[in-house]
Design a protein around this motif. Structure first.
Motif, PDB file in Angstrom:
ATOM      1  N   TRP B 122     -62.409  -3.712 -43.392  1.00 40.76           N
ATOM      2  CA  TRP B 122     -63.053  -3.727 -44.724  1.00 40.76           C
ATOM      3  C   TRP B 122     -64.422  -4.136 -44.683  1.00 40.76           C
ATOM      4  O   TRP B 122     -65.362  -3.723 -45.697  1.00 40.76           O
ATOM      5  CB  TRP B 122     -62.001  -4.166 -45.750  1.00 40.76           C
ATOM      6  CG  TRP B 122     -62.184  -5.849 -45.585  1.00 40.76           C
ATOM      7  CD1 TRP B 122     -61.269  -6.386 -45.104  1.00 40.76           C
ATOM      8  CD2 TRP B 122     -62.898  -6.475 -46.729  1.00 40.76           C
ATOM      9  NE1 TRP B 122     -61.516  -8.015 -45.252  1.00 40.76           N
ATOM     10  CE2 TRP B 122     -62.570  -7.847 -46.516  1.00 40.76           C
ATOM     11  CE3 TRP B 122     -63.721  -6.141 -47.702  1.00 40.76           C
ATOM     12  CZ2 TRP B 122     -63.084  -9.095 -47.164  1.00 40.76           C
ATOM     13  CZ3 TRP B 122     -64.119  -7.358 -48.294  1.00 40.76           C
ATOM     14  CH2 TRP B 122     -63.705  -8.730 -48.171  1.00 40.76           C
ATOM     15  N   MET B 137     -56.169  -3.327 -48.238  1.00 36.59           N
ATOM     16  CA  MET B 137     -55.455  -4.454 -48.143  1.00 36.59           C
ATOM     17  C   MET B 137     -54.097  -4.184 -48.792  1.00 36.59           C
ATOM     18  O   MET B 137     -52.969  -4.622 -48.327  1.00 36.59           O
ATOM     19  CB  MET B 137     -56.196  -5.696 -49.112  1.00 36.59           C
ATOM     20  CG  MET B 137     -57.202  -6.161 -48.110  1.00 36.59           C
ATOM     21  SD  MET B 137     -57.850  -7.803 -49.023  1.00 36.59           S
ATOM     22  CE  MET B 137     -59.211  -8.190 -48.179  1.00 36.59           C
ATOM     23  N   ASP B 138     -53.751  -3.274 -49.834  1.00 39.80           N
ATOM     24  CA  ASP B 138     -52.651  -2.859 -50.278  1.00 39.80           C
ATOM     25  C   ASP B 138     -51.864  -2.119 -49.270  1.00 39.80           C
ATOM     26  O   ASP B 138     -50.683  -2.274 -49.135  1.00 39.80           O
ATOM     27  CB  ASP B 138     -52.987  -2.077 -51.476  1.00 39.80           C
ATOM     28  CG  ASP B 138     -53.643  -2.739 -52.822  1.00 39.80           C
ATOM     29  OD1 ASP B 138     -53.165  -3.850 -53.354  1.00 39.80           O
ATOM     30  OD2 ASP B 138     -54.982  -2.679 -52.721  1.00 39.80           O
ATOM     31  N   ILE B 141     -50.458  -4.104 -46.381  1.00 39.14           N
ATOM     32  CA  ILE B 141     -49.229  -4.920 -46.471  1.00 39.14           C
ATOM     33  C   ILE B 141     -47.800  -4.098 -47.124  1.00 39.14           C
ATOM     34  O   ILE B 141     -46.907  -4.443 -46.946  1.00 39.14           O
ATOM     35  CB  ILE B 141     -49.510  -6.112 -47.332  1.00 39.14           C
ATOM     36  CG1 ILE B 141     -49.857  -5.664 -48.815  1.00 39.14           C
ATOM     37  CG2 ILE B 141     -50.497  -7.199 -46.848  1.00 39.14           C
ATOM     38  CD1 ILE B 141     -48.767  -5.250 -49.831  1.00 39.14           C
ATOM     39  N   LEU B 169     -60.509 -10.363 -41.723  1.00 42.69           N
ATOM     40  CA  LEU B 169     -59.109  -9.759 -41.841  1.00 42.69           C
ATOM     41  C   LEU B 169     -58.867  -9.081 -43.344  1.00 42.69           C
ATOM     42  O   LEU B 169     -59.280  -9.283 -44.240  1.00 42.69           O
ATOM     43  CB  LEU B 169     -58.008 -10.762 -41.807  1.00 42.69           C
ATOM     44  CG  LEU B 169     -58.114 -11.672 -40.442  1.00 42.69           C
ATOM     45  CD1 LEU B 169     -56.489 -12.203 -40.300  1.00 42.69           C
ATOM     46  CD2 LEU B 169     -58.312 -10.426 -39.184  1.00 42.69           C
ATOM     47  N   THR B 170     -58.386  -7.897 -43.058  1.00 44.33           N
ATOM     48  CA  THR B 170     -57.724  -6.927 -43.951  1.00 44.33           C
ATOM     49  C   THR B 170     -56.434  -7.544 -44.380  1.00 44.33           C
ATOM     50  O   THR B 170     -55.756  -7.420 -45.594  1.00 44.33           O
ATOM     51  CB  THR B 170     -57.673  -5.513 -43.574  1.00 44.33           C
ATOM     52  OG1 THR B 170     -58.950  -5.075 -43.171  1.00 44.33           O
ATOM     53  CG2 THR B 170     -57.190  -4.420 -44.659  1.00 44.33           C
ATOM     54  N   SER B 171     -55.569  -7.677 -43.281  1.00 43.46           N
ATOM     55  CA  SER B 171     -54.018  -8.252 -43.264  1.00 43.46           C
ATOM     56  C   SER B 171     -53.959  -8.855 -41.956  1.00 43.46           C
ATOM     57  O   SER B 171     -53.862  -8.368 -41.001  1.00 43.46           O
ATOM     58  CB  SER B 171     -53.244  -7.498 -43.786  1.00 43.46           C
ATOM     59  OG  SER B 171     -51.744  -8.069 -43.820  1.00 43.46           O
ATOM     60  N   PRO B 172     -53.159 -10.057 -41.933  1.00 40.99           N
ATOM     61  CA  PRO B 172     -52.601 -10.557 -40.592  1.00 40.99           C
ATOM     62  C   PRO B 172     -51.396  -9.731 -40.233  1.00 40.99           C
ATOM     63  O   PRO B 172     -50.566  -9.459 -41.071  1.00 40.99           O
ATOM     64  CB  PRO B 172     -52.376 -12.163 -40.941  1.00 40.99           C
ATOM     65  CG  PRO B 172     -52.469 -12.185 -42.456  1.00 40.99           C
ATOM     66  CD  PRO B 172     -53.066 -10.994 -43.063  1.00 40.99           C
TER      67      PRO B 172
END
Lengths: 226, 226
Positions: B122, B137-138, B141, B169-172
């Protein structure tokens, strides 16, 4: 007789205070209440906090409001303007504050506001920069971020059809954030492409029940332009 | 070994390789870039239902330029069509589908993916001139599976598959599989595992272009191995 239609944009916007928080429907060029937003320029209102998915489109609506310096803060998921650099320039010059919010969190914060939920935990954003400083709680072994409801002093939305009770329909992807914003503000103002007689809208097709709508202006704006 | 020993997959061929692995009946969201091309490469006769964040299920092929419907755009703001059986809904419902784990798959682009499945797609830095996150991000996850479609290395030749992401990060830990122009790689608890490579490429040559250890999958897609 209940009649939420008002004859002019000025009357529709009456009573919005300086420094108000405004929720704007629309996604890209589709479903934006451009003429209501531009009507704010005539009112002289400034110091606004604007909640919108994008920072406007082209040089109309929100893009114009930004260019005229009326917006103090933007709460947004994707603050770019296709074909324009108005937002980037304001942001680079430190002339606007930005609160960047993941798109689903933006929608849910407004949904929560409209549904009487003051805050909620979401997995979105956990472990990222956008969760910095926020309360984190584990549920089922997974971290969640505490997010707060996002309420507006006014919502400016675009409908496809409206009746005098404020029941609204939308056209195709023009629905997007509009019903969500409609429920989340103290006063909701709609510009509508078409006016329908009470009783002529299919009750099954009403996407925003009139309880969420305060004023309506008939603006046959035409197809979204890009 | 020189690069002339193999031919990288084109963007369209990467998309086709992804599409081949999507079974009938899955609900799938496609990100911007190479992922968008996946929709056009689903094998004839296989029904896959595509979702767009802005409130659409059942997106069809790109419209005939002479018959563009201006109210119908996807999350990338491109004009699209709706298949028979498709439908519209608002943004809060759309992200409820995403966060509520109703999507079988999301295919996204990326700047970097780590051996632990961390996704960075992102922002290139926290201080981006105009940071924008959208729904990334939505989706990261929320979808049951996150697959990445991207070039194996940057234009300057730097690896995008890394031990640890350098971008925000966008998500780990969300990525399950990566489709590049050179290989298909699973993210496993043991790290990166190669499922297939383009003909002529060796594991040693692929390792040279990857910043984290690669192993061959226990049951690689043997027929594809060059």
């Amino acid at each position: 007789m209940i009649d939420k239609f008002v004859p002019s944009i000025a009357e529709a916007l009456e009573g919005i205070p300086d420094g108000a928080t405004l929720l704007l429907g629309g996604f890209g060029a589709v479903g934006q209440a451009n003429l209501l937003i531009e009507g704010l320029l005539e009112t002289g209102l400034g110091n606004l906090t604007v909640v919108a998915n994008n920072a406007g489109y082209g040089t109309v609506g929100l893009a114009r409001l930004l260019r005229e310096g009326r917006v103090r803060k933007l709460i947004c998921s994707y603050p770019r303007i296709a074909g324009s650099t108005i937002f980037e320039e304001l942001y680079a010059a430190g002339r606007i504050e930005l609160e960047l919010v993941p798109q689903g969190t933006l929608a849910e914060r407004m949904r929560a506001a409209g549904a009487g939920i003051p805050a909620f935990y979401t997995p979105t954003g956990a472990g990222t920069e956008l969760a910095r400083g926020k309360e984190i709680c584990d549920f089922d072994g997974r971290p969640h971020v505490l997010e707060h409801a996002l309420h507006g002093d006014a919502a400016l939305i675009e409908a496809w059809e409206a009746d005098r009770w404020g029941n609204l329909t939308y056209r195709m992807a023009g629905r997007n954030f509009n019903p969500v914003c409609a429920a989340a503000a103290s006063r909701t103002i709609a510009q509508t492409q078409h006016v329908r007689e009470l009783g002529s809208l299919d009750p099954e097709a009403v996407a925003t029940p009139g309880i969420f709508v305060d004023r309506i202006v008939h603006i046959p704006y035409g197809d979204p332009q890009d | 070994m020189t690069r002339t020993d193999w031919t990288p997959r084109s963007r369209s061929a990467i998309a086709a390789r992804v599409a081949e692995d999507i079974p009938e009946g899955w609900y799938v969201n496609l990100g911007i870039g190479v992922p968008t091309l996946v929709a056009d490469r689903v094998p004839e006769g296989r029904e896959v239902i595509f979702h767009a964040e802005n409130g659409i299920l059942g997106i069809g092929p790109a419209p005939d330029p002479a018959a563009v419907e201006r109210w119908l755009v996807n999350a990338g703001k491109q004009h699209v069509t709706l298949l028979p059986g498709g439908c519209y809904f608002h943004h809060a419902d759309s992200f409820g589908m995403i966060r509520g784990r109703h999507l079988d798959l999301c295919v996204l682009g990326a700047y970097e993916v780590s051996a632990a499945g961390d996704l960075a797609n992102w922002a290139r830095s926290v201080g981006d001139t105009a940071p924008a996150v959208g729904g990334a991000m939505d989706l990261a996850i929320g979808a049951q599976r996150v697959w990445i479609a991207m070039e194996h290395v940057t234009r300057k030749g730097a690896p995008r598959l890394v031990e640890r992401c350098s971008y925000p990060l966008t998500s780990p830990g969300c990525v399950k599989r990566i489709y590049t122009d050179l290989a298909v790689i699973d993210v496993t608890p043991r790290g990166f595992e190669v499922r297939d490579m383009v003909p002529g490429l060796t594991l040693a040559a692929l390792q040279d272009m990857t910043d984290a250890p690669l192993a061959l999958a226990v049951a690689p897609d043997a027929l594809r191995m060059g």
